[in-house]
Design a protein around this motif. Structure first.
Motif, mmCIF file in Angstrom:
data_model
loop_
_atom_site.group_PDB
_atom_site.id
_atom_site.type_symbol
_atom_site.label_atom_id
_atom_site.label_comp_id
_atom_site.label_asym_id
_atom_site.label_seq_id
_atom_site.Cartn_x
_atom_site.Cartn_y
_atom_site.Cartn_z
ATOM 1 N N UNK A 154 0.843 -1.189 0.000
ATOM 2 C CA UNK A 154 0.000 0.000 0.000
ATOM 3 C C UNK A 154 0.880 1.242 0.000
ATOM 4 N N UNK A 155 0.578 2.183 -0.889
ATOM 5 C CA UNK A 155 1.354 3.415 -1.008
ATOM 6 C C UNK A 155 0.430 4.625 -1.057
ATOM 7 N N UNK A 156 0.953 5.772 -0.648
ATOM 8 C CA UNK A 156 0.218 7.024 -0.828
ATOM 9 C C UNK A 156 0.046 7.302 -2.316
ATOM 10 N N UNK A 157 -1.086 7.908 -2.667
ATOM 11 C CA UNK A 157 -1.359 8.231 -4.072
ATOM 12 C C UNK A 157 -2.166 9.529 -4.119
ATOM 13 N N UNK A 158 -1.471 10.650 -4.200
ATOM 14 C CA UNK A 158 -2.066 11.990 -4.123
ATOM 15 C C UNK A 158 -2.713 12.177 -2.754
ATOM 16 N N UNK A 159 -1.960 11.837 -1.727
ATOM 17 C CA UNK A 159 -2.447 11.859 -0.353
ATOM 18 C C UNK A 159 -1.956 13.138 0.338
ATOM 19 N N UNK A 160 -2.661 14.242 0.077
ATOM 20 C CA UNK A 160 -2.282 15.542 0.631
ATOM 21 C C UNK A 160 -2.772 15.670 2.069
ATOM 22 N N UNK A 161 -1.911 16.172 2.950
ATOM 23 C CA UNK A 161 -2.299 16.424 4.337
ATOM 24 C C UNK A 161 -3.493 17.380 4.357
ATOM 25 N N UNK A 162 -4.510 17.034 5.145
ATOM 26 C CA UNK A 162 -5.672 17.891 5.285
ATOM 27 C C UNK A 162 -6.775 17.633 4.290
#
Length: 715
Positions: free
Chosen positions: A99-107
Motif C-alpha cells: 500500500x502506497x500514498x497516491x495523491x495523499x495531501x495532508x488535510x
C-alpha cells in the motif's frame, strides 16, 4: 480554526459518563450468571486479544480463517491501532508494503494505491462490506479492525479498482461493560481525546457501543491546522435466538487547511533546500477544507437452522465538502505548465469548490448455506446488491491570483471569481447478482468458484464542457481458485479473477476536463502459500500479475485510456507472536511495473509512476520481563526509488525511516492504564513519500521527526 466549545463539552460529558457505573448496564456478576448474556457474546463482534488477527471477511462473503482464504489479506486490529497510536488510515497502512500514498495531501482525502493501482474513492472503501466514499479521513474510533484485500475484488465487491478494497469493520456492543478513555498530545500541539463505551442493558437482548472523539490538529506542516469532532453509536437487538438486528450511525465534522505538493524546478529537477514543514497554501484568504460526513447502517441476520442463514445489510452515507485552496501550479514567467520556476517562484491559483455533496446508498442481501451432493460438500452463497449514487457540485473557481516562492512566500490577492450554481453532476445505479460455491473435492482440496454480473446505468454532467453523458454497461466477472492443505497449518492456492472499475476522471487542466472514461476490465492471476508456524504466528507469500488499461494525459492534453498497465509482484509477510515476549510484523513487496501498447516510445516499457520496485517494513514489540508491564517497540520502513512521470524522466531517491516507542501497562489510583510514548522518523530524514503524476504531477515530503505521548484508561 479552533475547536468549538460544543465538541469539548460533548467529550467531557462522555468522559464523566465513563467514570460512572450506568444504571442501565448489567454488572459483571449479573453478566456472568446470566446464561442469555453468555450466549449473546457469541453473536457480538468484540475486540480480539489475540496477537495477530486470524480471520477476515473481506476475502469472501463471510468471516473465514486467513489460512483458508485464497487471497492476500491484511488485518489491522484494534490492538494494533492502540499499541501504535494510529489515528488515521495513512498511519495504519504503513504496516503493509503493498500500500502506497497516491495523491495523499495532508488535510484532504486520504488516497492510496495497492499493488501499484490507485484506489477509487467511490468504490474501493467499504464499511462492513458495503461501499462508502473515501473522500475524507475515515474515522477509526468506531472501527474494530481494518481489513485489506490486495488484488482484484470483482466477485467480493463488484465495481472496485484492481488494486483491492479496504473494509472498515465497525465496533459492536460488548458482552461485558466497557469504559475506555484515551488522551494524546503531539509536540506541535495536536490534542486528542476519545471515549469508548460498550455493554448490554438490563435486558441483555439489547446492547450498545458509543464512541466520541475530538481532536485539535496541528500537522507537521506549519499552517495545515484544523479540528475534528466525531460521535458514533452501534446497537443490537437479539430478537430471537435465530434473529439479530444491528444498527449503527456515525457523524464527523473535520476542518483542516490542506497542504499542496511541490513541482519540479524548471520542470526538470527536484526542489532542494526545502523543509518538510513548508506550507504552500498559506494566504490570508485561504480557509480550511471543511468536510461533514455521516453513515446510517443496518444489518439483519436470520438463521434458518445450523446450516443456512440469510443476511440483509444497507448503509446510507452523506458527504458535504467546502474546498478552499491557494493552489500552486506552473511558472508563467518561464511559460512552464507544469513546473516551478528555477528560482522557486510558482503561480498561485485561487481554487474554490463549495457545496459538494454525495449521498450514496448501498444495500446487499444474501443467503448462505452448507449441503452435500454425494461425496462433495458445498459452502454456498448467493445474493443481490445495489449501489445508488448522487453527486452534486458547482462549476468551481480556478483563477490565477499571483506569484509566490517556495523559499520566500509572498502574499497575493484573492481572485474575483464566482462559483457556478450547485447542481446534479453524477447519478449512477449499479445492480449486481452474485453466486459462489466452495466445494470440498477431497479432504485436502477445496475449489472456490464464483460469478458476479453487474449492470451500471450512469449519468454525468461535465461542468467545464456543459454537456451530459449517459451510458449503460454490464460486466460478467468470474473468480476461481483452488486451495490445497497438505497440513493442518499449511495451505497453498492458485487463483484467477476479473474485476471492473470506473474509468478515471480527467483533471481540470485536461482538454476533456472533469470527463470520466468508460468502465474497464482488469484480470489477475495469483499463486500463494500460507503457514501458521504457531497458533499465534503466520507467514504468507504470494505471486501475482494484474493487467488493466493504462490511463494518462497524452501529449495533446486529453485524458485517455491507451495501452496497458501491468504489475507483477511478490509479497511476503509475517505477523504475530514470535515468542512469549516478542511480537513481530514484517512485510516485503517486490513489484515489476510496466506500461505497454500506447504506441508512444516515451511511455512503452517504462515503469508505472509513484510505485517503488522494492519496499519493506518491520515492526517489533518486546515485553521487558524485568519491569512488569513495560514494552518497547521499533519499526523500520524502506522504499526504493520511484518514477515521478509516466515517461520516467525523473526518479525520487529511496529512503529509510526508523521509529521508536514504549508502553507501560500499570494502575493509577486503582484504574488500569497504559501509558505510551513514541518518536517517528527518529533521524529526522527528509524524503519524498508521495510523487503522484496526477494534476500534472506533485511531490509531497514525508513527515519530519514527531514525538507523541498518550494515556489509555480502562475503568
Amino acid at each position: 480554526m479552533s475547536t468549538p466549545n460544543l465538541s469539548v463539552s460533548v467529550l467531557t460529558l462522555a468522559i464523566l459518563h465513563a467514570f460512572a457505573a450506568p444504571a442501565f448496564a448489567a454488572n459483571d456478576g449479573a453478566e456472568a450468571a446470566d446464561p442469555q448474556a453468555q450466549s449473546m457474546a457469541e453473536v457480538v463482534v468484540t475486540a480480539s486479544k489475540a496477537p495477530a488477527a486470524k480471520r477476515a471477511s473481506v476475502g469472501g462473503f463471510s468471516d473465514a480463517p486467513l489460512l483458508q482464504t485464497p487471497a492476500s489479506v491484511t488485518v489491522i486490529s484494534q490492538k494494533d491501532m492502540q499499541d501504535l497510536q494510529i489515528r488515521n488510515l495513512s498511519d495504519a497502512v504503513k504496516l503493509d508494503t503493498s500500500i502506497n500514498d497516491a495523491y495523499n495531501a495532508v488535510g484532504y482525502a486520504e488516497q492510496f494505491s495497492i499493488r501499484g493501482f490507485k484506489l477509487d474513492n467511490n468504490s474501493s472503501y467499504r464499511k462492513d462490506g458495503v461501499a462508502i466514499p473515501g473522500d475524507t479521513q475515515i474515522p477509526l474510533e468506531n472501527k474494530e479492525r481494518i481489513e485489506v484485500l490486495k488484488g482484484l475484488a470483482g466477485l467480493q465487491a463488484g465495481v472496485a479498482a484492481p488494486g483491492g478494497v479496504v473494509d472498515f469493520i465497525v465496533k459492536r456492543p460488548t458482552a461485558a461493560p466497557l469504559r475506555t478513555v484515551t488522551v494524546e498530545t503531539r509536540e506541535r500541539g495536536t490534542l486528542y481525546g476519545a471515549v469508548d463505551l460498550g455493554g448490554r442493558l438490563e435486558d441483555t437482548r439489547f446492547g450498545y457501543r458509543v464512541n466520541v472523539a475530538a481532536e485539535r490538529l496541528r500537522s507537521y506542516i506549519k499552517g495545515a491546522d484544523g479540528n475534528r469532532k466525531f460521535i458514533s453509536g452501534a446497537f443490537d437487538w437479539q430478537i430471537s435466538p435465530q434473529a439479530l438486528l444491528q444498527i449503527d450511525a456515525d457523524y464527523q465534522d473535520k476542518a483542516q487547511a490542506t497542504a499542496p505538493g511541490f513541482q519540479l524546478l524548471n520542470n526538470k529537477t527536484l526542489p532542494t533546500g526545502i523543509s518538510a514543514d513548508a506550507m504552500l497554501n498559506l494566504q490570508p484568504w485561504t480557509r480550511p477544507v471543511e468536510t461533514i460526513t455521516g453513515n446510517i447502517g443496518l444489518r439483519f441476520q436470520y438463521a434458518f437452522n445450523d446450516d443456512w442463514h440469510a443476511t440483509l445489510s444497507a448503509n446510507q452515507h452523506s458527504f458535504k465538502r467546502d474546498d478552499y485552496t491557494a493552489f500552486p501550479y506552473g511558472c508563467s514567467a518561464q511559460d512552464l505548465y507544469p513546473g516551478f520556476c528555477g528560482n522557486g517562484d510558482y503561480d498561485v491559483y485561487d481554487y474554490r469548490s463549495l457545496g459538494e455533496t454525495k449521498k450514496p446508498l448501498s444495500a446487499q442481501a444474501m443467503i448462505q448455506g452448507k449441503f452435500a451432493t454425494g461425496s462433495l460438500r458445498h459452502e454456498f452463497t448467493a445474493g443481490v446488491s445495489t449501489f445508488r449514487r448522487k453527486d452534486r457540485a458547482g462549476l468551481y473557481v480556478y483563477e490565477w491570483a499571483g506569484v509566490s516562492n517556495i523559499y520566500h512566500p509572498q502574499i497575493v490577492d484573492m481572485s474575483t471569481g464566482v462559483q457556478g450554481p450547485v447542481r446534479l453532476v453524477r447519478k449512477d445505479t449499479e445492480n449486481s447478482v452474485f453466486v459462489q460455491d466452495i466445494v470440498s473435492l477431497a479432504q485436502n482440496w477445496k475449489l472456490h468458484g464464483g460469478l458476479r454480473h453487474i449492470d451500471v446505468d450512469g449519468y454525468q454532467y461535465v461542468l467545464k464542457a456543459d454537456k451530459e453523458i449517459r451510458a449503460k454497461h454490464d460486466f460478467l466477472l468470474p473468480n476461481v481458485s483452488l486451495v490445497y492443505t497438505p497440513l493442518d497449518n499449511v495451505s497453498v492456492y492458485a487463483a484467477y479473477s476479473q474485476g471492473m472499475e470506473h474509468g478515471g476522471t480527467a483533471d481540470r487542466k485536461a482538454m476533456n476536463a472533469n470527463e470520466e472514461l468508460t468502465p474497464s476490465r482488469a484480470k489477475q492471476i495469483e499463486l500463494g502459500a500460507k503457514m501458521d508456524v504457531t497458533p499465534d504466528f503466520m507467514v504468507a507469500a504470494s505471486l501475482f500479475q494484474i493487467r488493466k488499461g493504462l490511463e494518462f494525459q497524452n501529449a495533446a492534453g486529453y485524458f485517455v485510456r491507451e495501452g496497458q498497465a501491468q504489475q507483477r509482484g511478490l509479497e511476503l509477510s509475517a505477523q504475530g507472536k514470535a515468542s512469549s515476549n516478542l511480537s513481530l510484523g514484517a512485510s516485503v513487496t517486490a513489484l515489476n511495473s510496466q506500461q505497454s501498447g500506447t504506441g508512444n516510445a516515451d511511455l512503452d516499457g517504462k515503469r508505472v509512476p509513484n510505485v517503488p520496485a522494492f519496499k519493506a517494513a518491520v515492526h517489533a514489540d518486546y515485553a521487558v520481563q524485568q519491569v512488569a508491564g513495560l514494552s518497547v517497540n521499533g519499526s523500520w520502513e524502506f522504499a526504493g526509488k520511484k518514477a515521478f512521470e509516466y515517461n520516467n524522466t525523473t526518479f525520487v531517491p529511496s529512503y529509510n525511516v526508523f521509529n521508536l516507542g514504549a508502553a507501560w501497562a500499570t494502575r493509577i489510583a486503582g484504574t488500569r492504564a497504559v501509558l505510551r510514548a513514541s518518536v517517528n522518523n527518529v533521524a529526522d530524514k527528509f524524503y519524498w513519500r508521495d510523487v503522484t503524476p496526477e494534476s500534472d504531477g506533485y511531490l509531497y515530503p514525508g513527515a519530519s521527526r514527531t514525538f507523541k505521548v498518550s494515556a489509555q484508561f480502562d475503568f
